[in-house]
Design a protein around this motif. Structure first.
Motif, PDB file in Angstrom:
ATOM      1  N   HIS A 174       0.822  -1.213   0.000  1.00  0.00           N
ATOM      2  CA  HIS A 174       0.000   0.000   0.000  1.00  0.00           C
ATOM      3  C   HIS A 174       0.854   1.259   0.000  1.00  0.00           C
ATOM      4  O   HIS A 174       0.845   2.019   0.966  1.00  0.00           O
ATOM      5  CB  HIS A 174      -0.917   0.043   1.216  1.00  0.00           C
ATOM      6  N   GLU A 211       0.286   3.856  -1.422  1.00  0.00           N
ATOM      7  CA  GLU A 211      -0.554   5.061  -1.486  1.00  0.00           C
ATOM      8  C   GLU A 211      -0.914   5.596  -0.108  1.00  0.00           C
ATOM      9  O   GLU A 211      -1.475   6.669   0.020  1.00  0.00           O
ATOM     10  CB  GLU A 211      -1.822   4.758  -2.286  1.00  0.00           C
ATOM     11  N   MET A 212      -0.566   4.815   0.935  1.00  0.00           N
ATOM     12  CA  MET A 212      -0.897   5.238   2.285  1.00  0.00           C
ATOM     13  C   MET A 212      -0.164   6.498   2.699  1.00  0.00           C
ATOM     14  O   MET A 212      -0.692   7.355   3.387  1.00  0.00           O
ATOM     15  CB  MET A 212      -0.497   4.125   3.248  1.00  0.00           C
ATOM     16  N   LEU A 213       1.084   6.595   2.279  1.00  0.00           N
ATOM     17  CA  LEU A 213       1.927   7.678   2.754  1.00  0.00           C
ATOM     18  C   LEU A 213       1.753   8.899   1.865  1.00  0.00           C
ATOM     19  O   LEU A 213       1.274   8.802   0.738  1.00  0.00           O
ATOM     20  CB  LEU A 213       3.387   7.233   2.737  1.00  0.00           C
ATOM     21  N   PRO A 214       2.176  10.055   2.359  1.00  0.00           N
ATOM     22  CA  PRO A 214       2.228  11.227   1.478  1.00  0.00           C
ATOM     23  C   PRO A 214       3.090  10.910   0.257  1.00  0.00           C
ATOM     24  O   PRO A 214       4.074  10.177   0.356  1.00  0.00           O
ATOM     25  CB  PRO A 214       2.882  12.291   2.356  1.00  0.00           C
ATOM     26  N   ILE A 215       2.706  11.483  -0.882  1.00  0.00           N
ATOM     27  CA  ILE A 215       3.337  11.075  -2.145  1.00  0.00           C
ATOM     28  C   ILE A 215       4.850  11.269  -2.109  1.00  0.00           C
ATOM     29  O   ILE A 215       5.610  10.402  -2.539  1.00  0.00           O
ATOM     30  CB  ILE A 215       2.719  11.855  -3.309  1.00  0.00           C
TER      31      ILE A 215
END
Lengths: 527, 369
Positions: free
Chosen positions: A335, A337-341
C-alpha cells in the motif's frame, strides 16, 4: 494422562524413599554410617575430639568445607568444647549423665542450634551448611547453624537500574533476600513460608506475602502449584517460573521476576505473593498482569506527570517494536498510497537499487540485529559496547552503500531495537521480539490485512492468558468492573490518588492512605 | 479475582452485543435507507431502533426467566425436546449462513480497498481461521477481547466521523418530518437488519453471573442506535440521498472525502480499514462462538474447542455461493427479512409466552399445594 493410565497402567513412580536411620548410641557406629553415606565426598571435614579434662567423652564435628563459617565453629564451638570444658567447672566427675544438656545449654556459644533424631536429617543439615556435633552415648545429634559461605555482596541490580530509588538488589542467598524484604515491611503479618523443592537439590523456596492483604485464592493456588512440582533439581527461579506458570505455550511471561527488593515489597503491599528461590537473585511475583510488567520502580518515586508521560512512551515502544518492520513491509510492498506522495516516492527511490523484496530485506536486517544483540550480551563489557557500535553503525552504513538494504529499513530496524529496550521487563520484550517475526511474515503475505489478523491472534492470546486466576490484560479488559485500577496503568495518577489498592488485594484491606493534609500546606493559619 | 470459568458480567455482554451489531449494519445501512425514502431516514432508524429495543426486551426476559441455562435447555423447557432439536439446528444454520454472508461482504471490501490481487478465498479463510482461534477459547476470552476492542473502535470512529463533518453540507438532510407512515413500515426490515446480532444474548445469557440483570442489555441497542444515527447523519449530510443510492459502500466512500493537510498519513482509509477488520471480526467471532455453543448443546459434547474448526469449511463454502457482491446483498436482505425475523422475533416470542405460562402454572400449583 488419564488415557495413558487406562491403557498402560500407572507409571512407576520414581521417588527416592526417605529412609530413616535412628542415631546409634555409639559414636563410632554413627561415624561409620555417616562416612559410608558421604564416601568420596572430599569436601566434608570430620573432626573427632575429646571433651573434659580426663578425655573421657568422645565427640565428633562434621561440616562441609567452604559452606560454613569457620570462625564461628573454631572460636565458639571447638574452643569451648576442647579448652573451656577442661578449665571451668563443673568438672567431668560431677556430671556423668547430663553432658549433652550442659553442652547445649552452657557450653556452646552459638545462636542457632537444634537436635535431630535420625542420621539422614543430620547429613542433610551438613549438606545445607550446618555443622553437626555427635556425642558418644547420646541418641541425638546436635546440629549447629553455621551457614556462612562466601556469596556476592548486595550490589546495584544491573538489569533494572534506576536514577532515583534504592540501589540495592537481591543476591543469590535466600536469607539475605528475605532480610532485604523484611527491612521494608516491619509487620508481623509478613510471612515467609518455606518449601524444599527438588528431589536431589532440595532447594529452599520461600513464598512471601502479607497475611491480611494477600489475595487468598492466589495464595492457595501458589501453594498448590508449588507442591505439585516434582523435579530433581531447581537451579534458578526460572525453573520454578516455567513449572508453575499458567500457559507454557504462550510467548508472554505470566510471572514477573525482579531483582529489586523495593519492587517486591511494593507488590507485597498490593496483595501479591512473592516466590523467593535460593541461588537466584530473581524473585518471582504472582499474579502478574501485562500492566505491571510495563511499570518501573522509578515511576512511583518521581512526580506523576513525567511518570505518565514515560509510561505512554513505553506503550508506544511496545507498538513500535512490534509493528515497525511489519508496517514497513505492508506499506512498501502493498500500500504505497498510504503515505504522502513525496515520502512514498523517496522510499521507492531509495529502494530502487535494492535487489531483494522488502520482506527479505526486513528479515536480513532483523536477524542481523538479533545476532548483534546476542553477541553483545556474550562479550565482556567494553567489547560488547564496541560490537554495538561496529554492528550498528559500520555494518548498517556499509549495507546501505552496498545496496543490500534501503536506508529507511535501517532506520526501521534501529527504531525497533531502541523501542524494545524501552520495555522495562526483559522477558516481556523477548516475547515481542519473537512475535515481530510472526507479524513480518503475516504482512509479507497479506499486507496490512495480515498485520491486522496477526494483531487479532496476538490479542486473542493475550486475552486468553491468566496469571493465577487474574486475567493477564486486566484492567484493560475489565475497565467497567475494575475502573479504579485504571489509575495506575498508562496513566499514573498523582500520588494522593493512589490511596486504594488494586482489586487483586483482599477486599477488606483496600484503603492504604488517608488524605488528611490541609488543602494547601502554604496557607497561613488564621489568614 | 475472576477465577470462575465461563461467566461474564452483564457489562461484558453489552460490549459483545454492541460490537456484534455494529459490524452488520455500518457499511450498508445508509444506502439501504436511501433506497426506501429520500429524506427523514433518521426517523426510520429511530423506529427500527425502538422495534429492536422491544425485541431485545423479549430476549432479556427469556434469559431472566430461565437463569443460568444454555439456550438449548431453555428451548427444551419451552418447546419440548424434539422441537428444540429442530429449532436448535435451525439456529445453527441461521448463524452459519449469516456469518458466511458477512464474511463475503468483508472479503469483497478488503479486496476492493486493500488487496486487489489476492483471491477472495484467501481473505475469507484467513479471517475465519482467526475466528476459529478465538471461538476455541470460549466465552470469557471473547468477552475480554470485546471489552478491549470497544474503546479502540469507538475512539477512532468518532475521530474519523468528526473529521468528515468538516466538509459536509447539512442542507442535504432537509426536508424533515415529511415521511409517511407507510414508508416507516417499509423501512423497518431494513433497519432491523442493521441491528441483527442482539440475539447473541440468547446464546450467551446462560453464562451471565447475575442473570437477573439481563434486561439491561437494552443499553446496547440504545448505544448502537446513537452510533448509527451518527453514521446516517454523517453520510447523508456528505452525499445527499440521490448520490447515496449509487454508492456501494457509502461509509467507506465517506472516508475517502476526508482530506487533511499536514496529516502524516495521506488518507485515513488505512485506519478505517483497520477498524473495519476489527469491527467485522467482532461480529463474526461472537456469532461463530454462539453457533459453537449451540452445537455443543445439541451434540452434548463436553469440550467446545473441537467444534469450532468444522464450521470453517461450511461457512467458507456458503460464503462463495453468491456470484457477486450485488447478489450477496440481495441474499442478505432476503435472508434477514424472512429467516432472521423468524429466528430473532417469532421463536423468542413463542418461547417467552410458553415460559410465562409455565411459570404461572407452577405458581398456581404451589399455591394450591
Amino acid at each position: 494422562m488419564g488415557l495413558w493410565e487406562d491403557l498402560f497402567g500407572k507409571q512407576k513412580q520414581n521417588i527416592i524413599k526417605n529412609k530413616e536411620t535412628a542415631v546409634n548410641k555409639s559414636l563410632d557406629k554413627n561415624l561409620e554410617i555417616i562416612r559410608e553415606m558421604l564416601v568420596d565426598c572430599s569436601d566434608v571435614v570430620y573432626r573427632e575430639i575429646t571433651i573434659g579434662c580426663d578425655d573421657k567423652f568422645k565427640a565428633a564435628l562434621i561440616y562441609v568445607d567452604g559452606l560454613v563459617d569457620k570462625h564461628l565453629i573454631n572460636d565458639f564451638v571447638v574452643e569451648n568444647l576442647m579448652i573451656y570444658s577442661r578449665i571451668t567447672p563443673p568438672s567431668t566427675k560431677t556430671i556423668k549423665k547430663e553432658l549433652s544438656t550442659i553442652i547445649k545449654d552452657k557450653n556452646l556459644a552459638v545462636m542457632e542450634m537444634k537436635e535431630v533424631e535420625n542420621i539422614e536429617a543430620a547429613v542433610f543439615d551438613v549438606l545445607s551448611a550446618d555443622t553437626i556435633l555427635i556425642l558418644d552415648n547420646y541418641e541425638k545429634i546436635i546440629s549447629i547453624g553455621s551457614k556462612g559461605w562466601a556469596g556476592r555482596s548486595i550490589s546495584q541490580p544491573e538489569t533494572e537500574a534506576v536514577i532515583r530509588g534504592p540501589k540495592e538488589g537481591f543476591v543469590e542467598t535466600l536469607r539475605f533476600n528475605t532480610a532485604l524484604i523484611r527491612r521494608r515491611i516491619r509487620d508481623t503479618r509478613l510471612k515467609f513460608k518455606p518449601y524444599k523443592i527438588g528431589r536431589r537439590s532440595k532447594t529452599d523456596v520461600c513464598i512471601a506475602y502479607i497475611e491480611d492483604i494477600v489475595n487468598k485464592d492466589v495464595l492457595k493456588e501458589v501453594k498448590r502449584r508449588l507442591e505439585t512440582i516434582d523435579i530433581d533439581a531447581i537451579i534458578d527461579s526460572g525453573y520454578v517460573e516455567q513449572l508453575i506458570e499458567d500457559n507454557w505455550k504462550s510467548f508472554f511471561p505470566q510471572i514477573k521476576s525482579t531483582e529489586r527488593p523495593d519492587v517486591i515489597s511494593a507488590e507485597l503491599y498490593e496483595g501479591k505473593v512473592a516466590i523467593i528461590v535460593d541461588n537466584s537473585p530473581f524473585v518471582l511475583v504472582v499474579p502478574t498482569t501485562f500492566n505491571s510488567m510495563m511499570q518501573s520502580a522509578e515511576d512511583y518515586y518521581e512526580r506523576w506527570g513525567i511518570a505518565t508521560f514515560i509510561r505512554m512512551l513505553r506503550y508506544l515502544g511496545v507498538l513500535l517494536s512490534l509493528y515497525a518492520p511489519a508496517l514497513y513491509i505492508a506499506i512498501t510492498a502493498f500500500h504505497p498510497e498510504m503515505l504522502p506522495i513525496k515520502l512514498s516516492m523517496s522510499i521507492a527511490a531509495n529502494r530502487a537499487g535494492v535487489p531483494f523484496p522488502s520482506v527479505l530485506e526486513a528479515i536480513i536486517m532483523e536477524l542481523a540485529l538479533e545476532i548483534l544483540r546476542e553477541a553483545g550480551v556474550r562479550l565482556p563489557g567494553p567489547i560488547g559496547a564496541t560490537i554495538g557500535i561496529v554492528g550498528g553503525l559500520v555494518v548498517g552504513q556499509a549495507a546501505v552503500e552496498a545496496g543490500i538494504v534501503g536506508p529507511i529499513m535501517v532506520i526501521v530496524v534501529a527504531v525497533t531495537a531502541i523501542s524494545s529496550f524501552a520495555i522495562p521487563s526483559y522477558n516481556l520484550a523477548i516475547g515481542f521480539r519473537l512475535l515481530r517475526f510472526l507479524l513480518i511474515l503475516a504482512s509479507a503475505v497479506l499486507g496490512l490485512y495480515g498485520v491486522m489478523l496477526g494483531t487479532l491472534i496476538i490479542l486473542t492470546n493475550l486475552c486468553s492468558l491468566k496469571s493465577f486466576g487474574v486475567p493477564y490484560l486486566s484492567p484493560f479488559t475489565s475497565y467497567v468492573k475494575q475502573s479504579s485500577d485504571l489509575k495506575d496503568t498508562f496513566v499514573k495518577a498523582p500520588f494522593i490518588g493512589l490511596g486504594v489498592r488494586n482489586t487483586v488485594s483482599d477486599k477488606n484491606q483496600r484503603k492504604r492512605m488517608n488524605d488528611i493534609r490541609d488543602e494547601d500546606f502554604n496557607e497561613e493559619e488564621g489568614s | 479475582m475472576q477465577n470462575n470459568n465461563d461467566t461474564i458480567s452483564i457489562n461484558q455482554l453489552i460490549f459483545i452485543l454492541m460490537l456484534t451489531m455494529v459490524g452488520t449494519g455500518i457499511l450498508t445501512l445508509p444506502r439501504n435507507l436511501a433506497e426506501v425514502v429520500p429524506y427523514d431516514q433518521w426517523i426510520i432508524l429511530l423506529a427500527g431502533g425502538l422495534l429492536a429495543l422491544s425485541i431485545a426486551l423479549i430476549h432479556g426476559s427469556i434469559v431472566k426467566l430461565s437463569p443460568n441455562k444454555q439456550y438449548f435447555q431453555t428451548l427444551c423447557d419451552a418447546l419440548t425436546k424434539p422441537i428444540a432439536y429442530v429449532v436448535g439446528f435451525a439456529y445453527i444454520i441461521y448463524l452459519t449462513v449469516f456469518i458466511a454472508l458477512i464474511t463475503r461482504t468483508f472479503g469483497e471490501v478488503i479486496k476492493a480497498f486493500l488487496l486487489a490481487k489476492t483471491p477472495i478465498e484467501v481473505i475469507n479463510v484467513s479471517i475465519l481461521a482467526v475466528s476459529v482461534y478465538l471461538a476455541r477459547r470460549g466465552i470469557e476470552v471473547l468477552a475480554r477481547m470485546m471489552e478491549f476492542i470497544f474503546p479502540i473502535i469507538i475512539l477512532f470512529s468518532i475521530f474519523i466521523f468528526g473529521l468528515s463533518f468538516l466538509e459536509s453540507d447539512f442542507l442535504n438532510l432537509l426536508p424533515v418530518f415529511k415521511i409517511e407512515f407507510n414508508d416507516i413500515i417499509k423501512g423497518l426490515p431494513v433497519t432491523l437488519t442493521s441491528f441483527v446480532g442482539f440475539e447473541m444474548i440468547l446464546f450467551f445469557g446462560g453464562y451471565l453471573d447475575k442473570p437477573q440483570n439481563a434486561m439491561k442489555s437494552y443499553r446496547a441497542i440504545i448505544a448502537v442506535l446513537c452510533f448509527y444515527l451518527l453514521v446516517v447523519i454523517a453520510t447523508f449530510s456528505q452525499f445527499g440521498p440521490i448520490q447515496m443510492k449509487y454508492l456501494v459502500w457509502p461509509t467507506i466512500d465517506l472516508f475517502y472525502t476526508i482530506r487533511l493537510p499536514g496529516l502524516f498519513i495521506e488518507n485515513v482509509q488505512v485506519i478505517v480499514m483497520g477498524l473495519w477488520i476489527l469491527a467485522i471480526f467482532s461480529t463474526i467471532a461472537p456469532m461463530h462462538l454462539a453457533a459453537v455453543t449451540m452445537a455443543e448443546s445439541l451434540t452434548k459434547s463436553k469440550d467446545q474447542a473441537y467444534l469450532a474448526a468444522p464450521f470453517l469449511p461450511i461457512i467458507y463454502f456458503i460464503s462463495i455461493v453468491p456470484e457477486n457482491i450485488s447478489e450477496n446483498y440481495e441474499m442478505i436482505s432476503k435472508y434477514t427479512n424472512y429467516f432472521s425475523s423468524i429466528m430473532i422475533f417469532v421463536i423468542p416470542l413463542i418461547i417467552l409466552v410458553s415460559l410465562v405460562i409455565q411459570k404461572k402454572l407452577r405458581r398456581k400449583v404451589q399455591i394450591n399445594a
